[in-house]
Design an enzyme around this catalytic site. Sequence first.
Site, PDB file in Angstrom:
ATOM      1  N   ASP A 169       4.462  16.684  -1.484  1.00 22.62           N
ATOM      2  CA  ASP A 169       5.198  16.815  -0.226  1.00 22.62           C
ATOM      3  C   ASP A 169       6.599  17.379  -0.440  1.00 22.62           C
ATOM      4  O   ASP A 169       7.094  18.143   0.384  1.00 22.62           O
ATOM      5  CB  ASP A 169       5.278  15.458   0.497  1.00 22.62           C
ATOM      6  CG  ASP A 169       4.003  15.201   1.291  1.00 22.62           C
ATOM      7  OD1 ASP A 169       3.514  16.151   1.941  1.00 22.62           O
ATOM      8  OD2 ASP A 169       3.486  14.076   1.243  1.00 22.62           O
TER       9      ASP A 169
ATOM     10  N   GLU B 252      10.126  12.358  -1.520  1.00 20.79           N
ATOM     11  CA  GLU B 252       9.267  13.501  -1.197  1.00 20.79           C
ATOM     12  C   GLU B 252       9.795  14.305  -0.009  1.00 20.79           C
ATOM     13  O   GLU B 252       9.105  15.152   0.532  1.00 20.79           O
ATOM     14  CB  GLU B 252       7.820  13.052  -0.973  1.00 20.79           C
ATOM     15  CG  GLU B 252       7.635  11.902  -0.015  1.00 20.79           C
ATOM     16  CD  GLU B 252       6.188  11.399   0.062  1.00 20.79           C
ATOM     17  OE1 GLU B 252       5.272  12.062  -0.451  1.00 20.79           O
ATOM     18  OE2 GLU B 252       5.992  10.330   0.674  1.00 20.79           O
TER      19      GLU B 252
ATOM     20  N   CYS C  16       4.956  11.324  -9.437  1.00 12.79           N
ATOM     21  CA  CYS C  16       3.540  11.006  -9.225  1.00 12.79           C
ATOM     22  C   CYS C  16       2.777  12.106  -8.491  1.00 12.79           C
ATOM     23  O   CYS C  16       1.581  11.981  -8.260  1.00 12.79           O
ATOM     24  CB  CYS C  16       3.392   9.678  -8.492  1.00 12.79           C
ATOM     25  SG  CYS C  16       3.975   9.753  -6.794  1.00 12.79           S
TER      26      CYS C  16
ATOM     27  N   HIS D   7     -20.430   9.824  -0.217  1.00 11.31           N
ATOM     28  CA  HIS D   7     -20.700   8.987  -1.381  1.00 11.31           C
ATOM     29  C   HIS D   7     -21.013   9.797  -2.623  1.00 11.31           C
ATOM     30  O   HIS D   7     -20.677   9.394  -3.729  1.00 11.31           O
ATOM     31  CB  HIS D   7     -21.823   8.006  -1.071  1.00 11.31           C
ATOM     32  CG  HIS D   7     -21.304   6.793  -0.405  1.00 11.31           C
ATOM     33  ND1 HIS D   7     -20.938   5.674  -1.116  1.00 11.31           N
ATOM     34  CD2 HIS D   7     -21.013   6.562   0.878  1.00 11.31           C
ATOM     35  CE1 HIS D   7     -20.458   4.800  -0.275  1.00 11.31           C
ATOM     36  NE2 HIS D   7     -20.487   5.305   0.945  1.00 11.31           N
TER      37      HIS D   7
HETATM   38  C1  PEP Z   1       3.027  13.600  -2.968  1.00  8.92           C
HETATM   39  O1  PEP Z   1       3.356  13.952  -1.835  1.00  8.92           O
HETATM   40  O2  PEP Z   1       3.375  14.209  -4.000  1.00  8.92           O
HETATM   41  C2  PEP Z   1       2.167  12.419  -3.174  1.00  8.92           C
HETATM   42  C3  PEP Z   1       1.963  11.924  -4.369  1.00  8.92           C
HETATM   43  O3  PEP Z   1       1.577  11.880  -2.082  1.00  8.92           O
HETATM   44  P1  PEP Z   1       0.313  12.492  -1.306  1.00  8.92           P
HETATM   45  O4  PEP Z   1      -0.234  13.622  -2.142  1.00  8.92           O
HETATM   46  O5  PEP Z   1      -0.631  11.362  -1.156  1.00  8.92           O
HETATM   47  O6  PEP Z   1       0.949  12.930  -0.036  1.00  8.92           O
HETATM   48 MG    MG Z   2       3.108  12.591  -0.155  1.00  9.34          MG
END
Ligand code: PEP
Ligand code: MG
Length: 540
Positions: free
Chosen positions: A451, A427, A498, A188
């Site tokens: 990823d 990814e 992202c 937390h």
């Molecule tokens: C990624 O793989 O770039 C992604 C945004 O997902 P995570 O970091 O949650 O695997």
């Molecule tokens: Mg990912």
Amino acid sequence: MTEFTGKAVFGGIAVGLASVYRKKDSTVEKRKVEDSQKEWERFEEAVETAKEELQALYDRVAEEAGEESAMVFEVHQMMLEDDDYLESIEDMIKEENLNAEYAVSATGDSFAEMFSEMEDEYMQGRAADIKDVSSRVVRILSGGADETAKSDVPVILLADDLAPSETVQLDKSKILSFVTRFGSTNSHTSILARTMNIPALIGVDFPEDADMKEAIVDGFVGKLILEPDEKTLEHYRELLKKEEEKRELLEKLKGKENKTIDGREIRLFANIGSVSDVSEVLKNDAGGIGLFRSEFLYLESSDYPTEEEQFKAYKTVAEKMEGREVIIRTLDIGADKSCDYFGIEKEDNPALGYRAIRICLDRTDVFKTQLRAIYRASRFGCIGIMFPMIISVGEVKQIKEIVEEVKASLKEEGHEFGEVELGIMVETPAAVFMSEELAEEVDFFSIGTNDLTQYTLAIDRQNARLEKINDPHHPAVLRAIETTIKNGHKHGAWVGICGELAADTSLTETFLRMGVDELSVSPSRVLSVRDAIRKTDLSK
Ligand code: PEP
Ligand code: MG
């Protein structure tokens, strides 16, 4: 001057006085009582008072930080209704004629020990909660007031760990940083630091006599410095000033467009990992949520989250975003994010294993529950859905069939839902190679560079030894991104990024030149990316 290292759970610099947080002496006297029935009734009354306090805390925190942050107080109330817990206390009071304070405290301690020995990390984390709620009842029984830690000047708070009820009761305007000996990334204290946007370190073995000493927290490298020498102090004051100046400059960008000098505008969204992160999204003026990592609902729970629980979380986020798009990524567990109740066997190569969409297409019951919750929430705002770890067109077709089934059954049950954009995370190299065909199937792509880098370079993103060769600017990764954007556009899909790379401002111009439509970054990076976009001139 002494330095202590730990793990940074949130970046930033703090310079100020250290304050060692000490819990009040809570030695509980053990004594025999004459009227055990009366003692039991005294306990029952104290439990009622505790529940009232917890409800008041729940309401306050839910309003300030959202229902997810307040959930802990609901858990505490439930603990006070647990049959085993109550039975143990009742036995001590009624069979052994012991005083209620002692019965509660001893039961709390033994339950906490039992929890901390469990394999399941979530259950281990509940040890602090059972102790916390037991202390509350003991305090009420002893006639103590509900006090909070107080300090007149803002301090760097050092603690063993902070119980959830302690963190919410702290006067937050008086805290510059959190440093704890124990705790985890998901504790937390860490969650709170993230929400408060202040540096925080865990696993720091600070000395007891640190109290009221001058201190520095470097949340970028994970360092606590006590009694810094003049030169160090000067260096950090300078850094702090620069951070502050940067922040002030960026503040001025709120409300401004994400437009390049030559007029190209893109969407600048934010990534969140829980409902309470939305306040940071709004504070930093992001245009929407480009990645809502829905795993938190599963990771924070000791059993599969119900449709209702999920619906509430998604609806809250959709409503708070007031019509701006919220893209929810469906469950992405496996690899580093494990949930015991899924009963997933240990694997030799978890990053290449049974995870994310692979689990969802296998456990369609779990998948449908989540989709139902998302679709039901969709009429309260603007929602999109994206699916992680896609490698083939076949998977997307299967997903779309399940989505149609879910929509049909919701319709039949009389539920309404809005227009929902469907997309996939790109990814895996397979998704990049198949991006022309995949784009025909979906509304959008969101490139998960974390990823994608791992799978393109064949470098485990968790392996600290490979840090030196793990180059996210590797031309292979950049070429994969470019190919995805080009193929997405060719077949009518918009394309966003992202992963962490989206916030790398040294690449903003490159991404804009590639034609990216959206960048989604952590809320605290929104304004610096906006700054980079506005300084770019694509006509040159
Ligand atoms: C990624 O793989 O770039 C992604 C945004 O997902 P995570 O970091 O949650 O695997
Ligand atoms: Mg990912």
